[in-house]
Design a protein around this motif. Structure first.
Motif, PDB file in Angstrom:
ATOM      1  N   TYR A  67      38.314  55.591  96.775  1.00 51.63           N
ATOM      2  CA  TYR A  67      38.625  55.936  98.169  1.00 51.63           C
ATOM      3  C   TYR A  67      38.510  54.712  99.077  1.00 51.63           C
ATOM      4  O   TYR A  67      39.393  54.450  99.898  1.00 51.63           O
ATOM      5  N   ARG A  68      37.421  53.970  98.932  1.00 49.14           N
ATOM      6  CA  ARG A  68      37.219  52.800  99.789  1.00 49.14           C
ATOM      7  C   ARG A  68      38.327  51.769  99.599  1.00 49.14           C
ATOM      8  O   ARG A  68      38.808  51.166 100.561  1.00 49.14           O
ATOM      9  N   LEU A  72      44.012  59.851  94.679  1.00 46.20           N
ATOM     10  CA  LEU A  72      43.040  58.758  94.649  1.00 46.20           C
ATOM     11  C   LEU A  72      43.157  57.902  93.388  1.00 46.20           C
ATOM     12  O   LEU A  72      42.514  56.854  93.287  1.00 46.20           O
ATOM     13  N   GLY A  73      43.976  58.371  92.432  1.00 48.42           N
ATOM     14  CA  GLY A  73      44.174  57.595  91.212  1.00 48.42           C
ATOM     15  C   GLY A  73      42.986  57.624  90.280  1.00 48.42           C
ATOM     16  O   GLY A  73      42.708  56.639  89.579  1.00 48.42           O
ATOM     17  N   VAL A  74      42.260  58.746  90.250  1.00 47.73           N
ATOM     18  CA  VAL A  74      41.103  58.875  89.372  1.00 47.73           C
ATOM     19  C   VAL A  74      41.228  60.136  88.533  1.00 47.73           C
ATOM     20  O   VAL A  74      42.014  61.037  88.842  1.00 47.73           O
ATOM     21  N   SER A  75      40.419  60.200  87.499  1.00 49.48           N
ATOM     22  CA  SER A  75      40.396  61.369  86.624  1.00 49.48           C
ATOM     23  C   SER A  75      39.482  62.443  87.197  1.00 49.48           C
ATOM     24  O   SER A  75      38.509  62.119  87.900  1.00 49.48           O
ATOM     25  N   ASP A 127      30.536  58.073  92.233  1.00 52.44           N
ATOM     26  CA  ASP A 127      30.631  56.658  92.619  1.00 52.44           C
ATOM     27  C   ASP A 127      32.026  56.103  92.364  1.00 52.44           C
ATOM     28  O   ASP A 127      32.547  55.304  93.163  1.00 52.44           O
ATOM     29  N   GLU A 128      32.646  56.501  91.262  1.00 52.80           N
ATOM     30  CA  GLU A 128      34.004  56.044  90.963  1.00 52.80           C
ATOM     31  C   GLU A 128      34.999  56.571  92.001  1.00 52.80           C
ATOM     32  O   GLU A 128      35.929  55.857  92.403  1.00 52.80           O
ATOM     33  N   ILE A 129      34.802  57.814  92.406  1.00 49.84           N
ATOM     34  CA  ILE A 129      35.676  58.404  93.421  1.00 49.84           C
ATOM     35  C   ILE A 129      35.503  57.689  94.761  1.00 49.84           C
ATOM     36  O   ILE A 129      36.481  57.376  95.443  1.00 49.84           O
ATOM     37  N   LYS A 130      34.267  57.407  95.116  1.00 46.53           N
ATOM     38  CA  LYS A 130      34.004  56.706  96.378  1.00 46.53           C
ATOM     39  C   LYS A 130      34.602  55.305  96.366  1.00 46.53           C
ATOM     40  O   LYS A 130      35.163  54.848  97.370  1.00 46.53           O
ATOM     41  N   MET A 158      47.251  57.330 104.673  1.00 49.21           N
ATOM     42  CA  MET A 158      45.826  57.358 104.992  1.00 49.21           C
ATOM     43  C   MET A 158      45.348  58.787 105.200  1.00 49.21           C
ATOM     44  O   MET A 158      44.260  59.165 104.761  1.00 49.21           O
ATOM     45  N   LYS A 159      46.174  59.587 105.853  1.00 52.45           N
ATOM     46  CA  LYS A 159      45.831  60.992 106.053  1.00 52.45           C
ATOM     47  C   LYS A 159      45.718  61.716 104.714  1.00 52.45           C
ATOM     48  O   LYS A 159      44.784  62.499 104.486  1.00 52.45           O
ATOM     49  N   GLU A 160      46.655  61.433 103.812  1.00 55.56           N
ATOM     50  CA  GLU A 160      46.639  62.060 102.489  1.00 55.56           C
ATOM     51  C   GLU A 160      45.393  61.648 101.705  1.00 55.56           C
ATOM     52  O   GLU A 160      44.764  62.477 101.034  1.00 55.56           O
ATOM     53  N   ILE A 161      45.028  60.372 101.815  1.00 60.37           N
ATOM     54  CA  ILE A 161      43.855  59.864 101.104  1.00 60.37           C
ATOM     55  C   ILE A 161      42.586  60.533 101.629  1.00 60.37           C
ATOM     56  O   ILE A 161      41.721  60.962 100.850  1.00 60.37           O
TER      57      ILE A 161
END
Length: 208
Positions: free
Chosen positions: A24-25, A9-12, A18-21, A49-52
């Motif tokens: 994802y969106r 997802l490219g996040v820490s 909220d940052e993760i959501k 998309m499946k991986e995400i």
């Protein structure tokens, strides 16, 4: 070595929910299958998309488990199985974030749209006023999981809307108040609506 869900997802790992959501969106919008319908990259996009989706589910399920253990419960989820894959979508609908909920639902690949997906999509459509489309989704949910009373109650409510039992058939256009209704009619309709949306954490609406 496979990437961690956070890397996908490219996040820490310290990112907020909220940052993760948001991440994802943004990715779901970028890799949505509709964007690659006539592209040679369609299969690659579908795999991405499946991986995400799997990464997002893994992260949020893990965080919910930790939260439940540390807080003695957390959000009240009336899903009969107690193991909803769409916890966040349910929470968004409960909080009135219909557009956000619909965006996440629409990002789910067609082959992964199970009974609960159809139920929640129907709930979103019903809240938007699209009664017939909502009914179709509820009917699909019931066909896929006939023993689920949550889906059956939603289908019955949508059917009552289509037949005029609680305000008449709704085509999605704003309705005018024709002929009026009694206080009991309003109360009855609200109770039925509350039953339909009980999965969102709503309390039973008291009648007079």
């Amino acid at each position: 070595m496979a990437n961690s869900p956070y890397e996908v997802l490219g996040v820490s790992p310290t990112a907020t929910d909220d940052e993760i959501k948001t991440a994802y969106r943004n990715l779901a919008k970028k890799y949505h299958p509709d964007n690659y319908a006539d592209s040679p990259l369609a299969d690659v996009a579908a795999e991405k998309m499946k991986e995400i989706n799997e990464a997002y589910d893994t992260i949020m399920n893990s965080r919910r488990s930790r939260g439940a253990a540390g807080s003695g419960g957390g959000y009240y989820n009336t899903n009969p199985s107690g193991s909803s894959k769409y916890y966040d979508v349910r929470t968004m609908i409960k909080n009135g974030r219909i557009a956000d909920a619909e965006q996440i639902l629409d990002g789910v690949p067609v082959d992964r749209r199970d009974a609960e997906w159809n139920f929640l999509k129907g709930t979103v459509l019903l809240k938007k006023g699209w009664t017939q489309d909502a009914y179709n989704c509820f009917q699909t949910a019931c066909n896929m999981d006939p023993s689920n009373m949550e889906y059956r109650q939603a289908l019955n409510f949508a059917q009552s809307r289509r037949s005029g039992a609680y305000g008449g058939y709704n085509t999605g256009m704003p309705q005018q108040n024709v002929g009026g209704c009694s206080g009991c009619d309003i109360c009855t309709g609200l109770c039925c609506a509350d039953t339909c949306c009980e999965c969102m954490g709503g309390d039973l609406i008291p009648c007079c």
